[in-house]
Design a protein around this motif. Structure first.
Motif, mmCIF file in Angstrom:
data_model
loop_
_atom_site.group_PDB
_atom_site.id
_atom_site.type_symbol
_atom_site.label_atom_id
_atom_site.label_comp_id
_atom_site.label_asym_id
_atom_site.label_seq_id
_atom_site.Cartn_x
_atom_site.Cartn_y
_atom_site.Cartn_z
ATOM 1 N N LYS A 194 87.838 21.365 30.490
ATOM 2 C CA LYS A 194 86.911 21.501 29.474
ATOM 3 C C LYS A 194 86.860 22.681 28.607
ATOM 4 C CE LYS A 194 84.266 21.744 33.428
ATOM 5 N NZ LYS A 194 85.095 21.082 34.197
ATOM 6 N N ASN A 195 86.945 22.565 27.380
ATOM 7 C CA ASN A 195 86.704 23.582 26.398
ATOM 8 C C ASN A 195 85.389 23.809 25.766
ATOM 9 O OD1 ASN A 195 89.689 24.019 26.481
ATOM 10 N ND2 ASN A 195 90.078 21.884 25.497
ATOM 11 N N PHE A 196 85.221 25.234 25.774
ATOM 12 C CA PHE A 196 83.697 25.458 25.241
ATOM 13 C C PHE A 196 83.907 25.180 23.678
ATOM 14 C CE2 PHE A 196 80.676 28.452 23.430
ATOM 15 C CZ PHE A 196 79.744 28.267 24.289
ATOM 16 N N VAL A 197 82.914 24.558 22.865
ATOM 17 C CA VAL A 197 82.760 24.459 21.654
ATOM 18 C C VAL A 197 81.548 24.771 21.153
ATOM 19 C CG1 VAL A 197 84.328 22.061 22.057
ATOM 20 C CG2 VAL A 197 81.813 22.128 21.972
ATOM 21 N N GLY A 198 80.730 25.575 21.712
ATOM 22 C CA GLY A 198 79.436 25.999 20.941
ATOM 23 C C GLY A 198 78.450 24.769 20.897
ATOM 24 N N PHE A 199 77.967 25.078 19.649
ATOM 25 C CA PHE A 199 76.704 23.936 19.334
ATOM 26 C C PHE A 199 77.370 22.761 18.386
ATOM 27 C CE2 PHE A 199 74.507 27.752 19.925
ATOM 28 C CZ PHE A 199 73.182 27.265 20.655
ATOM 29 N N GLU A 200 78.688 22.660 18.535
ATOM 30 C CA GLU A 200 79.374 21.432 17.788
ATOM 31 C C GLU A 200 78.941 19.968 18.212
ATOM 32 O OE1 GLU A 200 83.687 21.680 17.597
ATOM 33 O OE2 GLU A 200 83.716 19.702 17.670
ATOM 34 N N ASN A 201 78.552 19.770 19.270
ATOM 35 C CA ASN A 201 78.136 18.571 19.862
ATOM 36 C C ASN A 201 76.920 18.266 19.366
ATOM 37 O OD1 ASN A 201 80.346 18.006 21.424
ATOM 38 N ND2 ASN A 201 79.680 18.764 23.371
ATOM 39 N N PHE A 202 75.653 19.387 19.264
ATOM 40 C CA PHE A 202 74.677 19.239 18.699
ATOM 41 C C PHE A 202 74.562 18.928 16.878
ATOM 42 C CE2 PHE A 202 74.453 21.683 22.653
ATOM 43 C CZ PHE A 202 73.216 20.786 23.513
ATOM 44 N N VAL A 203 75.385 19.564 16.630
ATOM 45 C CA VAL A 203 75.492 19.661 14.924
ATOM 46 C C VAL A 203 76.117 18.031 14.832
ATOM 47 C CG1 VAL A 203 76.844 20.263 12.978
ATOM 48 C CG2 VAL A 203 75.960 21.933 14.660
ATOM 49 N N THR A 204 77.094 17.619 15.465
ATOM 50 C CA THR A 204 77.565 16.112 15.420
ATOM 51 C C THR A 204 76.474 15.305 15.429
ATOM 52 O OG1 THR A 204 79.759 17.198 16.221
ATOM 53 C CG2 THR A 204 79.445 14.544 16.123
ATOM 54 N N ALA A 205 75.639 15.496 16.659
ATOM 55 C CA ALA A 205 74.757 14.700 16.989
ATOM 56 C C ALA A 205 73.624 14.257 15.823
ATOM 57 C CB ALA A 205 73.933 15.045 18.104
ATOM 58 N N PHE A 206 73.249 15.362 15.224
ATOM 59 C CA PHE A 206 72.101 15.274 14.119
ATOM 60 C C PHE A 206 72.955 14.799 12.736
ATOM 61 C CE2 PHE A 206 69.809 17.852 17.219
ATOM 62 C CZ PHE A 206 68.649 17.192 17.072
ATOM 63 N N SER A 207 74.205 14.796 12.659
ATOM 64 C CA SER A 207 74.889 14.336 11.510
ATOM 65 C C SER A 207 75.397 13.097 11.703
ATOM 66 C CB SER A 207 75.932 15.272 11.052
ATOM 67 O OG SER A 207 76.923 15.290 12.040
ATOM 68 N N ASP A 208 75.289 12.474 12.859
ATOM 69 C CA ASP A 208 75.699 11.011 13.353
ATOM 70 C C ASP A 208 74.568 10.235 13.097
ATOM 71 O OD1 ASP A 208 76.458 8.824 14.701
ATOM 72 O OD2 ASP A 208 77.002 9.729 16.521
ATOM 73 N N GLU A 209 74.864 9.278 11.914
ATOM 74 C CA GLU A 209 74.231 8.190 11.547
ATOM 75 C C GLU A 209 73.281 7.292 12.646
ATOM 76 O OE1 GLU A 209 73.991 4.873 8.092
ATOM 77 O OE2 GLU A 209 75.653 6.044 8.018
ATOM 78 N N VAL A 210 74.367 6.792 13.640
ATOM 79 C CA VAL A 210 73.952 5.927 14.652
ATOM 80 C C VAL A 210 72.926 6.741 15.681
ATOM 81 C CG1 VAL A 210 74.696 4.711 16.608
ATOM 82 C CG2 VAL A 210 76.203 4.803 14.527
#
Length: 293
Positions: free
Chosen positions: A47-63
């Motif tokens: 596991k690698n710590f990525v900060g808020f990247e997953n949350f930013v990706t989620a809200f920019s994810d059209e689906v």
């Protein structure tokens, strides 16, 4: 016995095991999920710590944005269409004098069936060429509708199926509240010349408002966590048109192996549910008064 009850260690003996179990099976998994939400874990590798990247990706994810909107549609359909129908049918059944038990059992039965069974059953009903729904519509000249294969119809088909499954459960709840209202109130209104509609609208509905409030809250909660009926009937398709937040989380975390991203989606869903519940309690829930007959 008195000395025993005054001993604080006796209370600890009963409370500590409960707290340990609560921490192990509720608090610890929740904290672990929050941690995974900030990683790029795929379920196998480090596991690698990525900060808020997953949350930013989620809200920019059209689906995912589409899935949020679909959950909103579920909530609106439940509150503004399903709940009024539940109240209507409950009032209707409460006025039946014969075979009331049969009607209660009949409407309640879908809620005890497995969602898989209901999905398959309605899949047959929605079948474009042999299904009974298209057969009925065909009598009026309506061409065959591909309920689960066309984007404009798939969501409606799932909403109807989901409503059919759960309406009976809520009808029984509302019916219990209606039957608890003293008959004398309705009889007095009838003697004063009130029609059946006036008695239902001005007497029955206001008297069962606390139960209606509970039904609305449960409907919102159900709309937020809906997932199984979507996975069984359309698996989020066609072209993600029926994807809801929970089904998208399942697809991303399990099907695509993005456990870190999927966990971040689950945290967002939890936050949405928390905000909706708080808003409901601060607005509608707060204004509910205790009703005494």
């Amino acid at each position: 016995m008195k000395n025993t009850l005054r001993n604080p260690y006796v209370y600890l003996m009963f409370i500590v095991p409960t707290l340990v179990l609560y921490f192990l099976f509720f608090i610890y998994p929740m904290l672990q999920s929050v941690y995974y939400g900030f990683t790029d874990w795929n379920g196998l590798d480090e596991k690698n710590f990525v900060g808020f990247e997953n949350f930013v990706t989620a809200f920019s994810d059209e689906v995912f944005r589409q899935s949020i909107w679909n959950n909103v549609i579920f909530i609106l359909f439940s509150v503004f269409i399903q709940v009024p129908l539940i109240i209507f049918f409950a009032i209707l059944i409460s006025n039946v004098t014969k075979l009331q038990g049969l009607y209660k059992t009949t409407v309640f039965m879908p809620s005890i069936l497995s969602t898989s069974v209901i999905g398959i059953l309605w899949g047959f009903l929605y079948e474009p060429e042999e299904g009974i729904i298209n057969g009925f519509l065909g009598l009026f000249g309506v061409p065959d509708i591909y309920w689960l294969a066309e984007e404009k119809w798939a969501m409606l088909a799932i909403l109807i199926t989901n409503a059919w499954q759960w309406m009976g459960f809520f009808i029984v709840l509302i019916l219990a509240a209606i039957l608890a209202v003293p008959r004398e109130i309705n009889e007095a209104a009838g003697i004063d010349g009130a029609t059946a509609f006036q008695r239902a609208w001005y007497l029955t509905v206001p008297l069962i408002k606390p139960i209606i409030s509970v039904v609305v809250m449960l409907s919102i909660a159900g709309a937020m966590k809906v997932v199984d009926i979507v996975l069984v009937m359309t698996d989020g398709g066609p072209i993600n048109s029926t994807e809801v937040m929970a089904s998208y989380m399942v697809h991303e975390s399990i099907s695509n192996g993005k456990y870190g991203y999927g966990t971040a989606l689950s945290i967002i869903i939890f936050a949405f549910a928390l905000v909706l519940t708080a808003l409901y309690q601060l607005t509608i829930g707060r204004n509910q008064e205790r009703i005494e007959y």
